[in-house]
Design an enzyme around this catalytic site. Sequence first.
Site, mmCIF file in Angstrom:
data_model
loop_
_atom_site.group_PDB
_atom_site.id
_atom_site.type_symbol
_atom_site.label_atom_id
_atom_site.label_comp_id
_atom_site.label_asym_id
_atom_site.label_seq_id
_atom_site.Cartn_x
_atom_site.Cartn_y
_atom_site.Cartn_z
ATOM 1 N N LEU A 68 0.848 -1.182 0.000
ATOM 2 C CA LEU A 68 0.000 0.000 0.000
ATOM 3 C C LEU A 68 0.891 1.241 0.000
ATOM 4 O O LEU A 68 2.014 1.215 0.520
ATOM 5 C CB LEU A 68 -0.892 0.033 1.246
ATOM 6 C CG LEU A 68 -1.945 -1.069 1.385
ATOM 7 C CD1 LEU A 68 -2.661 -0.936 2.730
ATOM 8 C CD2 LEU A 68 -2.941 -1.037 0.242
ATOM 9 N N ASP A 69 0.378 2.342 -0.555
ATOM 10 C CA ASP A 69 1.073 3.617 -0.455
ATOM 11 C C ASP A 69 1.321 3.950 1.011
ATOM 12 O O ASP A 69 0.554 3.534 1.892
ATOM 13 C CB ASP A 69 0.219 4.732 -1.063
ATOM 14 C CG ASP A 69 -0.013 4.580 -2.546
ATOM 15 O OD1 ASP A 69 0.757 3.854 -3.194
ATOM 16 O OD2 ASP A 69 -0.980 5.190 -3.044
ATOM 17 N N LYS A 70 2.346 4.730 1.266
ATOM 18 C CA LYS A 70 2.668 5.113 2.638
ATOM 19 C C LYS A 70 1.461 5.684 3.368
ATOM 20 O O LYS A 70 1.207 5.368 4.540
ATOM 21 C CB LYS A 70 3.803 6.143 2.646
ATOM 22 C CG LYS A 70 4.126 6.697 4.032
ATOM 23 C CD LYS A 70 5.266 7.689 3.992
ATOM 24 C CE LYS A 70 4.898 8.984 3.309
ATOM 25 N NZ LYS A 70 3.938 9.798 4.162
#
Length: 222
Positions: A68-70
């Site tokens: 997942l994106d940060k």
Amino acid sequence: MNVPADNCPIYNPPLEPYVSVIHRDEDLLVLDKPSGLLSVPARHPALKDSLASRVQEDYPNAQMINRLDKDTSGLVLMSLNRMAHARIAAQFEARTVQKLYTAVVWGNIAEDQGSIDLPLSIDPENKPRHRVDMVGGKAAQTNWHVVERLGERTRVKLLPLTGRTHQLRVHMKAIGHVILGDEFYADGEALNAASRLLLHAETLTFCHPDGNDVTFTAPCPF
């Protein structure tokens, strides 16, 4: 991610909970990643802390299956052996894993549901941002439906049929309803309306390496 003049990224990942394990068996770990924590370490020494590195302190053989994106929170899978990794990763590649996200977006969406079919590519002048690219972009599809209308904002469920980088973020912006708190794609009121990106990977459904279909859920924190 903001980068000051000395090129050292500003990165203050949350420490509580350090690692949130939703499920563990002999094949895999199901984790709930908080917003603000990288899925895997980045190249810069200041960006070593990540969900993967934290988990590997206790499970040295664990390997990341999906990321997942940060700034996105929610479900991440890590394998505990090669067989499990191969079987689950193949399902992500074949797009047979069902992924359901919750988001809060700017504006009141008039329709109850819809589909977005817009190809995406990296924006070469604004990396790591991505953009709709009708000529050279990779196919990307997202289904959505409204859960609740909240005046100047709308809570939605998002079902990505593909897994492009920043897909949900760019697709929602493309239809005029950027996700709240998105430091890459929102500005003004939409950016300041939330202290974090209001995007959460809530549910994953796939075939477990033991042959059974399974669904895991991480309750939305907003």
